[in-house]
Write an enzyme that holds these catalytic residues in place. Structure first.
Site, PDB file in Angstrom:
ATOM      1  N   SER A 665      -3.306   6.761   4.617  1.00  0.00           N
ATOM      2  CA  SER A 665      -3.557   5.318   4.580  1.00  0.00           C
ATOM      3  C   SER A 665      -4.934   5.006   5.182  1.00  0.00           C
ATOM      4  O   SER A 665      -5.952   5.434   4.645  1.00  0.00           O
ATOM      5  CB  SER A 665      -2.428   4.585   5.306  1.00  0.00           C
ATOM      6  OG  SER A 665      -2.455   3.206   5.015  1.00  0.00           O
ATOM      7  N   ASP A 738       2.564   3.067  -5.229  1.00  0.00           N
ATOM      8  CA  ASP A 738       2.294   2.664  -3.842  1.00  0.00           C
ATOM      9  C   ASP A 738       2.459   1.152  -3.703  1.00  0.00           C
ATOM     10  O   ASP A 738       1.826   0.372  -4.411  1.00  0.00           O
ATOM     11  CB  ASP A 738       0.861   3.075  -3.481  1.00  0.00           C
ATOM     12  CG  ASP A 738       0.568   2.966  -2.001  1.00  0.00           C
ATOM     13  OD1 ASP A 738       1.210   2.155  -1.319  1.00  0.00           O
ATOM     14  OD2 ASP A 738      -0.314   3.706  -1.516  1.00  0.00           O
ATOM     15  N   HIS A 772       4.101   4.423  -0.738  1.00  0.00           N
ATOM     16  CA  HIS A 772       3.037   4.708   0.235  1.00  0.00           C
ATOM     17  C   HIS A 772       3.338   5.970   1.030  1.00  0.00           C
ATOM     18  O   HIS A 772       2.445   6.753   1.334  1.00  0.00           O
ATOM     19  CB  HIS A 772       2.881   3.509   1.172  1.00  0.00           C
ATOM     20  CG  HIS A 772       1.622   3.539   1.971  1.00  0.00           C
ATOM     21  ND1 HIS A 772       0.377   3.621   1.397  1.00  0.00           N
ATOM     22  CD2 HIS A 772       1.412   3.502   3.317  1.00  0.00           C
ATOM     23  CE1 HIS A 772      -0.548   3.621   2.342  1.00  0.00           C
ATOM     24  NE2 HIS A 772       0.054   3.568   3.517  1.00  0.00           N
TER      25      HIS A 772
END
Length: 810
Positions: A665, A738, A772
């Site tokens: 991330s 995601d 994610h």
């Protein structure tokens, strides 16, 4: 037709894909990934019972690939009529604290347990089961755990868990799928017109939300699945009595006296740019027959909210603990705009039943209100506020019975000040289920992490609300990590008895009972074995060092089992940048080296099994004024990375020519920037990141300025716009669907295409059906295989290997 977003085609890359089947990492890694997870423990409110929750291993890709619908910022499981989720538990065992009674709750084979909740009476608990036909809600009495009772098989979990315990602790307030709700809305085969959006000169800076409504058919689907029927379940006759008519109910909570229900209902018009919680809302109080007693607020569409701001009007409407039926809420005094000057930003107000009188102002707070906590005295509360500019938190003790009394400061510190954290107040439910501060006379309890230079040492404190003096009752011993999970009993004249979770580098987490009246006696409540004995022998060490500007940094260095001192190893640095206002808090140590070592999911720590040293959680502070700190983002993370590498090299552990960097991330964003702007690393691994900040133009992470206010900074920190500087090999991994704000899969696709077009070295891996974070066993193992093989290829001692991946997956 039900949409199936997870079946979208893989992103098209600019180079042939080397493998089109899932691959396996080395066998020792597979064995560690497949190790069964240890159970979790849910303690009853009175701490007399422990609910042992048996957790499932990683789900198969077939389970992760179940159909779901992207609707209004959430993902809906149409079969279960609930939020889509990939992880479930598999079993429940009820045992008393002494371990004399232990009973398995009967569940169907293969049941997908989706959460459990205790009644505040501690006499019963409820749990949810997901099936292919819906969501079931069951209750279990602790005196009859082998005979659970089915409440409903039509629970609606789209806009929340779907149920709450009533104040009597026996009945349940449920949200059900409406009976006879009608057929699923069908998409027209031929459109009747275009999709139209319009703006009329009003500012509405929005983050880049995912899974939003796209058209009127999506809006109809959202109404179909989110609509629920309130109903009251009575265990005496096991009936479900409907309350009023169905609606888009996002929350429903009973008053402490059980005579009213506070209901928030979503209304049209919907938005194609915002998630459902920013849609118009109607907040009202209803009686138990469903009749509206009073409309509390009509909340418009959440447009025109400044960056970092809040809605105007009533927000955080809730019941006041300790009174039969009194509502409290907060209102902005600055128009919801954090940049507007104001002596006080918010105020708390209240109104009692029948809710039609003038509201009473309770207290004003200087900064943005974060919450209100009640003590056993309904006239004594604790307000929480947050100063956005300074990243500062403050908690005040307020006596509502004395208009002339000044609020007293309980906490006043930077939100990043770990060392100064006094611990969180211990809460308990009162007789009607409202959570209040646990209190013996004037004394309350705090439990905290106890962050310090040598690592965290959790503690239990007792604080006097009259003198505000604090007494330390207990603290974790050095060399281990033990934290308080529940207080069993306490009193004004005795020290408390409490449950802890204990672990050490060699001992897996287990629960203990401590009685401070007999401090030398520790009772073991559980004895779960080591789930990954192959990891014993891996060592870890807390390192502290400095950046070139004197800022203190820290990281945890892991070394492989049987490491020979003096051997230089390839080093993998894993990090995640965080923002700080000052060097003092940036330099504080996070975590502890004394926790049990266990690897899970797609952890980078699995590299230890392959002979790598791993520098974990390497501090990457970005320090400065909250408005402009990202102007020096690149220089600061580069300086921190250089300091980290130098430290491990000077120890004789790391080979300076074989250092790689990775992150997930925002850590992936950091990774790409370090490769683009430094020559410190041989290779990089970037997972689920965002690399082009022009695609997040209204801010990202802690950035408050828009692209148009700070174009130079947005350009400087976008590795996509500096892809010509990424000369080291980079592995880009991204979940195909995601859902995280800003990290669209397109981000990785475009960075790969840029590197490819510029002649760089990169590999782009798209994990089907993953969001994610990566959940399926196949995805986790493939991710680890990719990371290991990528680093082995590009970190070889003799130089970068030119050969590609060879052979099929192991």
């Amino acid at each position: 037709m039900i949409a199936f977003p997870a079946a979208l085609a893989l992103l098209i890359t600019a180079a042939p894909v080397a493998h089109d089947r899932y691959r396996l990492p080395p066998p020792e890694v597979v064995e560690l990934v497949d190790a069964p997870p240890s159970p979790s423990i849910s303690t009853s409110p009175d701490a007399r019972w422990m609910l042992v929750v048996e957790r499932s291993s990683l789900p198969a890709i077939a389970d992760v690939a179940r159909p779901w619908l992207p609707l209004a910022g959430i993902r809906v499981d149409p079969a279960a009529n609930a939020r889509y989720r990939t992880g479930f538990d598999r079993g429940l065992i009820l045992r008393d604290l002494g371990g004399d009674v232990e009973t398995r709750v009967p569940l169907a084979d293969g049941a997908r347990l989706a959460g459990a909740s205790w009644s505040h009476t501690s006499l019963a608990f409820a749990y949810m089961i997901r099936t292919d036909a819906g969501t079931e809600l069951w209750t279990v009495r602790v005196d009859d755990p082998e005979n659970p009772v089915l409440v409903t098989d039509r629970l609606n979990g789209v806009l929340g868990s779907g149920f709450r315990w009533m104040p009597d602790g026996e009945r349940l307030l449920c949200r059900l799928v409406p009976s006879g709700r009608g057929p699923l809305p069908e998409r027209l085969s031929v459109p009747i017109g275009p999709i139209v959006q319009e703006t009329r000169g009003e500012t509405s800076p929005l983050r880049t939300y995912q899974d939003l409504l796209r058209d009127e058919h999506d809006a109809a689907l959202f109404e179909h699945y989110a609509a629920s029927q309130l109903a009251l379940w009575n265990p005496a006759d096991q009936t479900l009595a409907p309350i009023g008519k169905p609606g888009l109910i996002s929350s429903a909570s009973p008053s402490p006296d059980g005579q009213h229900v506070l209901v928030t209902e979503i209304r049209r018009p919907f938005s194609y740019l915002m998630p459902y919680y920013l849609f118009p809302q109607r907040i009202e109080v209803r009686d138990l027959a469903g009749k509206t007693e009073q409309v509390i607020a009509e909340i418009p569409l959440g447009e025109n909210i400044p960056i970092g701001g809040v809605r105007t009007g009533k927000r955080s409407v809730q019941w006041k603990a300790g009174e039969d039926a009194t509502l409290v809420w907060v209102e902005a005094l600055d128009g919801g705009d954090p940049k507007r000057e104001a002596a006080h930003r918010d105020r708390w107000l209240s109104v009692a039943a029948p809710f039609d009188g003038a509201a009473t102002e309770l207290v004003r707070v200087e900064h943005r209100a974060q919450g209100i906590t009640w003590t056993k005295d309904p006239n004594l509360c604790i307000t929480s506020e947050y100063d956005r500019d300074e990243r500062w938190t403050r908690k005040l003790l307020v006596d509502l019975s004395d208009d002339g009394a000044e609020p007293r400061v309980l906490e006043d510190r930077s939100v990043r000040d770990r060392y100064g954290h006094p611990g969180s107040l211990v809460m308990r439910p009162d007789a009607r289920g409202s959570y209040v501060v646990r209190q013996d006379g004037d004394r309350v309890y705090r439990r905290g992490e106890g962050a310090a230079d040598g690592g965290a040492r959790p503690f239990l404190d007792r604080q006097d609300l009259k003198t505000l003096e604090t007494e330390r009752l207990w603290q974790c011993s050095p060399g281990s990590y033990e934290r308080v999970t529940a207080i069993v009993k306490s009193g004004t004249e005795v020290k408390p008895t409490f449950v802890t979770s204990y672990e050490s580098p060699e001992e897996p987490p287990n629960w203990r009972l401590r009685d401070l009246e007999n401090p030398g006696v520790v009772v073991a409540l559980t004895s779960y074995p080591d789930p990954q004995p192959a990891l014993r022998g891996i060592t870890k060490q807390l390192l502290t060092y400095e950046r070139s500007d004197g800022v203190a940094l820290s990281a945890t260095l892991y070394l492989p089992k049987d490491y020979a001192e003096g051997t230089r190893l390839p080093l993998f640095v894993w990090a995640y940048p965080r923002e700080f206002n000052d060097p003092a808090t940036a330099g504080q140590v996070a975590g502890t080296p004394y926790r049990f070592t266990r690897f899970s999911s797609s952890s980078h720590l699995f590299l230890l099994t392959q002979g790598y040293a791993v520098l974990d959680n390497a501090a990457m502070p970005v320090i400065g004024d909250a408005e402009t700190m990202n102007d020096t983002f690149i220089a600061q993370i580069a300086d921190a990375a250089r300091a980290a590498i130098d430290t491990v090299v000077e120890m004789g552990v790391a080979d300076p020519e074989r250092v790689a960097v990775g992150g997930h991330s925002y850590g992936a964003f950091m990774t790409a920037n370090l490769l683009a702007h430094t020559d410190l690393f041989r290779a990089g691994v970037a997972r689920s990141g965002a690399y082009n900040r022009t695609l997040t133009p209204f801010g990202f992470q802690a950035e408050r300025r828009t692209l148009w206010e700070a174009p130079e900074t947005y350009f400087a920190v976008s590795p996509f716009l500096h892809a010509d500087g990424i000369e080291e090999p980079i592995l880009l991994i991204h979940g195909q669907v995601d859902s995280n704000s800003g990290t669209f899969p397109l981000q990785s696709e475009r960075l790969f295409q840029a590197i490819k077009g510029l002649g760089g070295t990169a590999r782009h891996v798209v994990l089907p059906h993953e969001s994610h974070g990566y959940r399926a066993r196949e995805s986790v193992l493939h991710t680890l295989a990719e990371m290991i093989e990528w680093l082995d290829r590009h970190m070889a001692a003799g130089g970068v290997l030119e050969a590609g991946f060879q052979g099929e997956g192991r």
